[in-house]
Write a protein that holds these residues in place. Structure first.
Motif, mmCIF file in Angstrom:
data_model
loop_
_atom_site.group_PDB
_atom_site.id
_atom_site.type_symbol
_atom_site.label_atom_id
_atom_site.label_comp_id
_atom_site.label_asym_id
_atom_site.label_seq_id
_atom_site.Cartn_x
_atom_site.Cartn_y
_atom_site.Cartn_z
ATOM 1 N N SER A 43 39.397 31.138 34.197
ATOM 2 C CA SER A 43 38.348 31.801 34.991
ATOM 3 C C SER A 43 38.728 32.026 36.456
ATOM 4 O O SER A 43 38.249 32.959 37.091
ATOM 5 C CB SER A 43 37.048 30.993 34.944
ATOM 6 N N TYR A 44 39.579 31.159 36.997
ATOM 7 C CA TYR A 44 40.006 31.321 38.396
ATOM 8 C C TYR A 44 40.615 32.699 38.637
ATOM 9 O O TYR A 44 40.499 33.259 39.717
ATOM 10 C CB TYR A 44 41.050 30.256 38.761
ATOM 11 N N GLN A 46 39.999 35.667 37.291
ATOM 12 C CA GLN A 46 39.261 36.872 36.907
ATOM 13 C C GLN A 46 39.391 37.969 37.960
ATOM 14 O O GLN A 46 39.232 37.706 39.153
ATOM 15 C CB GLN A 46 37.768 36.547 36.744
ATOM 16 N N THR A 47 39.657 39.172 37.492
ATOM 17 C CA THR A 47 39.786 40.319 38.408
ATOM 18 C C THR A 47 38.723 41.378 38.174
ATOM 19 O O THR A 47 38.553 42.272 38.995
ATOM 20 C CB THR A 47 41.139 41.016 38.223
ATOM 21 N N SER A 108 31.488 35.978 39.643
ATOM 22 C CA SER A 108 31.758 35.250 38.414
ATOM 23 C C SER A 108 32.196 33.822 38.717
ATOM 24 O O SER A 108 32.957 33.589 39.656
ATOM 25 C CB SER A 108 32.828 35.987 37.600
ATOM 26 N N ALA A 111 35.833 32.261 39.828
ATOM 27 C CA ALA A 111 36.755 33.339 40.203
ATOM 28 C C ALA A 111 37.138 33.211 41.676
ATOM 29 O O ALA A 111 36.267 33.026 42.526
ATOM 30 C CB ALA A 111 36.122 34.698 39.939
ATOM 31 N N ASN A 113 38.458 35.608 43.364
ATOM 32 C CA ASN A 113 37.974 36.852 43.972
ATOM 33 C C ASN A 113 36.446 36.782 44.054
ATOM 34 O O ASN A 113 35.782 36.578 43.040
ATOM 35 C CB ASN A 113 38.378 38.055 43.118
ATOM 36 N N THR A 134 35.662 39.053 30.127
ATOM 37 C CA THR A 134 36.157 38.856 31.474
ATOM 38 C C THR A 134 37.664 39.102 31.440
ATOM 39 O O THR A 134 38.314 38.865 30.432
ATOM 40 C CB THR A 134 35.807 37.465 32.032
ATOM 41 N N VAL A 136 41.529 38.675 32.798
ATOM 42 C CA VAL A 136 42.479 37.817 33.508
ATOM 43 C C VAL A 136 43.885 38.379 33.267
ATOM 44 O O VAL A 136 44.616 37.913 32.405
ATOM 45 C CB VAL A 136 42.387 36.349 33.034
#
Ligand code: A2H
Length: 253
Positions: A43-44, A46-47, A108, A111, A113, A134, A136
Protein backbone atom coordinates in the motif's frame (compact mmCIF):
# COMPACT_ATOMS: atom_id res chain seq x y z
CA UNK A 1 -13.05 -19.39 -10.42
CA UNK A 2 -10.85 -21.33 -8.03
CA UNK A 3 -12.09 -24.05 -5.72
CA UNK A 4 -11.09 -22.23 -2.56
CA UNK A 5 -12.45 -18.79 -1.77
CA UNK A 6 -10.10 -15.93 -2.56
CA UNK A 7 -9.44 -13.65 0.42
CA UNK A 8 -8.97 -10.06 -0.63
CA UNK A 9 -8.27 -6.99 1.42
CA UNK A 10 -10.48 -4.07 0.41
CA UNK A 11 -8.49 -0.86 0.71
CA UNK A 12 -10.68 2.19 1.36
CA UNK A 13 -9.48 4.87 -1.06
CA UNK A 14 -11.29 8.01 0.11
CA UNK A 15 -12.75 10.30 -2.54
CA UNK A 16 -11.68 13.87 -1.78
CA UNK A 17 -14.49 16.47 -1.80
CA UNK A 18 -15.84 18.45 -3.57
CA UNK A 19 -17.44 15.64 -5.58
CA UNK A 20 -18.17 16.01 -9.30
CA UNK A 21 -21.85 16.53 -10.33
CA UNK A 22 -22.34 12.81 -11.02
CA UNK A 23 -21.63 12.07 -7.33
CA UNK A 24 -23.50 15.14 -6.06
CA UNK A 25 -26.11 13.07 -4.16
CA UNK A 26 -23.27 11.73 -1.99
CA UNK A 27 -22.37 15.18 -0.65
CA UNK A 28 -21.57 15.09 3.09
CA UNK A 29 -20.94 11.32 3.14
CA UNK A 30 -17.63 9.50 3.43
CA UNK A 31 -17.16 7.96 0.01
CA UNK A 32 -14.50 5.39 -0.88
CA UNK A 33 -13.38 3.57 -3.99
CA UNK A 34 -13.26 0.01 -2.62
CA UNK A 35 -10.11 -1.54 -4.12
CA UNK A 36 -9.53 -5.30 -3.84
CA UNK A 37 -5.94 -6.45 -3.39
CA UNK A 38 -4.00 -9.58 -2.42
CA UNK A 39 -0.99 -7.43 -1.51
CA UNK A 40 -1.99 -4.96 1.23
CA UNK A 41 1.66 -4.69 2.30
CA UNK A 42 2.40 -2.82 -0.96
CA UNK A 43 0.00 0.00 0.00
CA UNK A 44 2.90 2.41 0.60
CA UNK A 45 3.61 2.43 -3.12
CA UNK A 46 0.13 3.26 -4.42
CA UNK A 47 0.21 5.68 -7.34
CA UNK A 48 -3.43 5.62 -8.51
CA UNK A 49 -6.62 3.55 -8.62
CA UNK A 50 -7.70 1.57 -11.69
CA UNK A 51 -11.24 1.48 -13.04
CA UNK A 52 -12.66 -0.06 -16.21
CA UNK A 53 -13.96 2.85 -18.33
CA UNK A 54 -16.99 0.90 -19.59
CA UNK A 55 -17.49 -0.91 -16.28
CA UNK A 56 -20.73 -0.43 -14.36
CA UNK A 57 -20.33 0.66 -10.75
CA UNK A 58 -22.59 1.82 -7.98
CA UNK A 59 -22.32 3.72 -4.68
CA UNK A 60 -23.60 1.54 -1.82
CA UNK A 61 -24.12 2.44 1.83
CA UNK A 62 -21.93 0.00 3.77
CA UNK A 63 -22.69 1.14 7.32
CA UNK A 64 -23.84 4.35 9.07
CA UNK A 65 -20.88 6.36 7.87
CA UNK A 66 -19.32 4.82 4.77
CA UNK A 67 -20.32 4.63 1.12
CA UNK A 68 -18.36 2.24 -1.11
CA UNK A 69 -18.10 2.54 -4.88
CA UNK A 70 -17.74 -0.94 -6.41
CA UNK A 71 -19.56 -3.35 -8.73
CA UNK A 72 -23.07 -4.41 -7.78
CA UNK A 73 -21.83 -8.01 -7.78
CA UNK A 74 -19.26 -7.16 -5.08
CA UNK A 75 -21.85 -5.19 -3.06
CA UNK A 76 -24.09 -8.26 -3.04
CA UNK A 77 -21.19 -10.46 -1.91
CA UNK A 78 -20.39 -8.00 0.88
CA UNK A 79 -23.99 -8.13 2.05
CA UNK A 80 -23.39 -11.69 3.20
CA UNK A 81 -20.14 -10.92 5.02
CA UNK A 82 -20.01 -10.01 8.65
CA UNK A 83 -18.42 -6.56 8.96
CA UNK A 84 -20.75 -4.69 6.65
CA UNK A 85 -24.29 -3.52 7.30
CA UNK A 86 -25.19 -4.00 3.69
CA UNK A 87 -28.74 -5.35 3.65
CA UNK A 88 -29.36 -8.52 1.68
CA UNK A 89 -30.68 -6.44 -1.18
CA UNK A 90 -28.24 -3.51 -1.14
CA UNK A 91 -29.67 -0.37 -2.62
CA UNK A 92 -27.59 1.73 -4.86
CA UNK A 93 -27.47 5.48 -4.10
CA UNK A 94 -26.21 6.31 -7.58
CA UNK A 95 -25.08 4.28 -10.60
CA UNK A 96 -22.08 5.24 -12.70
CA UNK A 97 -19.53 3.95 -15.17
CA UNK A 98 -15.76 3.94 -14.92
CA UNK A 99 -15.71 7.06 -17.09
CA UNK A 100 -17.43 8.96 -14.28
CA UNK A 101 -14.66 7.96 -11.88
CA UNK A 102 -11.59 8.82 -14.00
CA UNK A 103 -9.76 11.78 -12.46
CA UNK A 104 -11.30 11.54 -8.99
CA UNK A 105 -8.72 12.63 -6.39
CA UNK A 106 -8.18 10.03 -3.66
CA UNK A 107 -6.51 9.68 -0.29
CA UNK A 108 -5.45 6.10 0.27
CA UNK A 109 -4.26 4.49 3.51
CA UNK A 110 -0.47 4.19 3.94
CA UNK A 111 0.17 5.64 0.47
CA UNK A 112 3.27 7.81 0.52
CA UNK A 113 1.71 9.92 -2.24
CA UNK A 114 -0.80 12.18 -0.43
CA UNK A 115 -3.28 12.54 -3.30
CA UNK A 116 -3.61 10.04 -6.15
CA UNK A 117 -6.17 9.74 -8.98
CA UNK A 118 -8.50 7.18 -10.51
CA UNK A 119 -7.29 6.18 -13.99
CA UNK A 120 -8.47 3.84 -16.79
CA UNK A 121 -7.20 0.25 -17.16
CA UNK A 122 -8.65 -1.86 -19.97
CA UNK A 123 -8.03 -5.30 -18.46
CA UNK A 124 -9.95 -4.85 -15.21
CA UNK A 125 -12.38 -7.74 -14.77
CA UNK A 126 -15.81 -6.80 -13.45
CA UNK A 127 -16.50 -10.35 -12.29
CA UNK A 128 -13.52 -10.42 -9.93
CA UNK A 129 -12.92 -8.58 -6.66
CA UNK A 130 -14.67 -5.22 -6.59
CA UNK A 131 -13.87 -4.16 -10.18
CA UNK A 132 -11.60 -1.50 -8.70
CA UNK A 133 -7.88 -1.93 -8.06
CA UNK A 134 -5.24 -0.02 -6.29
CA UNK A 135 -2.15 0.44 -8.44
CA UNK A 136 1.40 -0.32 -7.31
CA UNK A 137 3.48 -0.12 -10.49
CA UNK A 138 6.78 -0.91 -8.79
CA UNK A 139 5.56 -4.33 -7.78
CA UNK A 140 2.60 -5.29 -10.00
CA UNK A 141 3.39 -5.94 -13.69
CA UNK A 142 -0.21 -5.16 -14.75
CA UNK A 143 -0.10 -1.83 -12.94
CA UNK A 144 3.32 -0.96 -14.33
CA UNK A 145 2.28 -1.65 -17.93
CA UNK A 146 -1.08 0.16 -17.68
CA UNK A 147 0.69 3.23 -16.25
CA UNK A 148 3.37 3.06 -18.97
CA UNK A 149 0.60 3.02 -21.60
CA UNK A 150 -0.78 6.24 -20.12
CA UNK A 151 2.63 7.87 -19.71
CA UNK A 152 4.02 7.03 -23.12
CA UNK A 153 0.88 7.32 -25.26
CA UNK A 154 -0.59 10.85 -25.30
CA UNK A 155 -3.43 9.69 -27.58
CA UNK A 156 -4.41 7.16 -24.93
CA UNK A 157 -4.50 9.84 -22.24
CA UNK A 158 -6.53 12.08 -24.50
CA UNK A 159 -9.04 9.36 -25.34
CA UNK A 160 -9.91 8.95 -21.66
CA UNK A 161 -9.54 12.61 -20.66
CA UNK A 162 -6.55 11.88 -18.42
CA UNK A 163 -4.53 14.95 -17.42
CA UNK A 164 -0.73 14.70 -17.40
CA UNK A 165 -0.55 15.64 -13.73
CA UNK A 166 -2.72 12.64 -12.74
CA UNK A 167 -0.12 10.26 -14.18
CA UNK A 168 3.38 11.65 -14.14
CA UNK A 169 4.91 12.30 -10.74
CA UNK A 170 3.96 9.28 -8.65
CA UNK A 171 6.02 6.10 -9.02
CA UNK A 172 9.36 7.17 -7.63
CA UNK A 173 9.23 5.57 -4.21
CA UNK A 174 10.94 2.18 -3.64
CA UNK A 175 8.77 -0.11 -1.50
CA UNK A 176 10.06 -3.66 -1.75
CA UNK A 177 13.42 -5.06 -2.80
CA UNK A 178 13.70 -8.54 -4.29
CA UNK A 179 17.32 -9.78 -4.50
CA UNK A 180 17.03 -10.97 -8.10
CA UNK A 181 14.91 -8.08 -9.41
CA UNK A 182 15.90 -5.02 -7.37
CA UNK A 183 13.44 -2.43 -6.06
CA UNK A 184 11.54 -1.99 -9.36
CA UNK A 185 10.62 -5.64 -9.83
CA UNK A 186 7.67 -5.07 -12.17
CA UNK A 187 9.66 -2.86 -14.55
CA UNK A 188 12.56 -5.33 -14.60
CA UNK A 189 10.41 -8.34 -15.45
CA UNK A 190 8.26 -6.46 -17.99
CA UNK A 191 11.43 -5.37 -19.78
CA UNK A 192 13.00 -8.84 -19.60
CA UNK A 193 9.88 -10.29 -21.23
CA UNK A 194 9.69 -7.40 -23.74
CA UNK A 195 6.09 -6.58 -22.88
CA UNK A 196 4.84 -3.53 -24.80
CA UNK A 197 1.24 -3.02 -23.69
CA UNK A 198 -1.26 -3.81 -20.96
CA UNK A 199 -3.12 -6.04 -23.42
CA UNK A 200 -0.36 -8.68 -23.59
CA UNK A 201 -2.24 -10.72 -21.05
CA UNK A 202 -0.34 -14.00 -21.35
CA UNK A 203 3.08 -12.43 -21.03
CA UNK A 204 1.84 -10.36 -18.10
CA UNK A 205 0.58 -13.52 -16.41
CA UNK A 206 4.12 -14.91 -16.71
CA UNK A 207 5.54 -11.65 -15.30
CA UNK A 208 3.17 -11.92 -12.33
CA UNK A 209 4.14 -15.54 -11.78
CA UNK A 210 7.85 -14.65 -11.77
CA UNK A 211 7.51 -11.72 -9.36
CA UNK A 212 4.84 -13.08 -7.01
CA UNK A 213 6.61 -16.06 -5.47
CA UNK A 214 10.02 -14.37 -5.20
CA UNK A 215 8.38 -11.21 -3.90
CA UNK A 216 6.59 -13.08 -1.13
CA UNK A 217 9.48 -15.22 0.11
CA UNK A 218 12.52 -13.06 -0.68
CA UNK A 219 11.16 -9.53 -0.98
CA UNK A 220 12.00 -7.14 1.84
CA UNK A 221 10.00 -4.06 2.86
CA UNK A 222 12.02 -0.84 2.46
CA UNK A 223 9.57 1.50 4.22
CA UNK A 224 7.07 1.77 7.04
CA UNK A 225 6.60 0.20 10.44
CA UNK A 226 7.73 -3.24 9.23
CA UNK A 227 10.76 -2.07 7.30
CA UNK A 228 13.40 -4.80 6.79
CA UNK A 229 10.82 -7.59 7.24
CA UNK A 230 10.21 -10.24 4.60
CA UNK A 231 7.00 -9.61 2.64
CA UNK A 232 5.15 -12.73 3.74
CA UNK A 233 5.78 -11.89 7.40
CA UNK A 234 4.82 -8.24 7.00
CA UNK A 235 1.65 -8.89 5.00
CA UNK A 236 -0.66 -10.09 7.83
CA UNK A 237 0.75 -7.46 10.19
CA UNK A 238 0.10 -4.61 7.78
CA UNK A 239 -3.33 -5.98 6.92
CA UNK A 240 -4.25 -6.07 10.63
CA UNK A 241 -3.04 -2.51 11.11
CA UNK A 242 -5.16 -1.34 8.17
CA UNK A 243 -8.23 -3.13 9.48
CA UNK A 244 -7.78 -1.90 13.07
CA UNK A 245 -7.47 1.66 11.79
CA UNK A 246 -10.74 1.30 9.86
CA UNK A 247 -8.89 1.74 6.58
CA UNK A 248 -9.56 -1.72 5.15
CA UNK A 249 -11.88 -4.71 5.45
CA UNK A 250 -11.60 -8.34 4.43
CA UNK A 251 -13.60 -9.55 1.44
CA UNK A 252 -13.87 -13.08 0.11
CA UNK A 253 -15.51 -14.56 -2.93
B1 A2H B 1 -2.94 -7.10 -6.74
P1 A2H B 1 -6.06 -13.14 -8.37
CL1 A2H B 1 1.54 -4.94 -5.80
N1 A2H B 1 -9.43 -7.33 -12.43
O1 A2H B 1 -2.97 -5.91 -5.85
C1 A2H B 1 -8.11 -7.53 -12.65
N2 A2H B 1 -7.20 -7.62 -11.68
C2 A2H B 1 -7.63 -7.50 -10.41
C3 A2H B 1 -8.99 -7.29 -10.10
C4 A2H B 1 -9.91 -7.20 -11.18
N3 A2H B 1 -11.22 -6.99 -10.97
N4 A2H B 1 -9.12 -7.19 -8.76
C5 A2H B 1 -7.89 -7.32 -8.25
N5 A2H B 1 -6.97 -7.51 -9.23
C6 A2H B 1 -5.51 -7.64 -9.13
C7 A2H B 1 -1.66 -5.27 -5.78
C8 A2H B 1 -0.74 -6.25 -6.40
C9 A2H B 1 -1.44 -7.32 -6.96
C10 A2H B 1 0.65 -6.25 -6.44
C11 A2H B 1 1.33 -7.29 -7.05
C12 A2H B 1 0.61 -8.35 -7.62
C13 A2H B 1 -0.79 -8.36 -7.58
C14 A2H B 1 -1.69 -3.93 -6.45
N6 A2H B 1 -2.38 -3.92 -7.69
O2 A2H B 1 -1.53 -9.35 -8.11
O3 A2H B 1 -6.36 -13.48 -9.80
C15 A2H B 1 -4.97 -7.12 -7.84
O4 A2H B 1 -3.62 -6.72 -7.96
C16 A2H B 1 -0.85 -10.42 -8.79
C17 A2H B 1 -1.79 -11.56 -9.04
O5 A2H B 1 -7.29 -13.05 -7.50
C18 A2H B 1 -4.92 -8.35 -6.92
O6 A2H B 1 -3.73 -8.17 -6.14
O7 A2H B 1 -4.96 -13.98 -7.84
C19 A2H B 1 -4.79 -9.49 -7.89
O8 A2H B 1 -5.19 -9.01 -9.20
C20 A2H B 1 -5.68 -10.66 -7.54
O9 A2H B 1 -5.45 -11.66 -8.49
Amino acid sequence: EGVRPQEYTIIKMEVVAPFPPKLGVLKGKKVFLAAATLRPETSYGQTNAWVLPDGKYGAFEINETDVFILTQRAALNLAYQKYSRVPEKPSCLVEMTGYDLIGLPLKSPLALNQIIYALPMLTVLTDKGTGILTSVPRDAPDDYMALEDLKLKPAFREKYGVKDEWVMPFDIIPIIKIPEYGDKAAKKVVEDLKIKSQNEIEKLAEAKRLTSLKGLTEGKLLVGEFKERIVQEAKPLIRSRLIEAGDAIMYSE
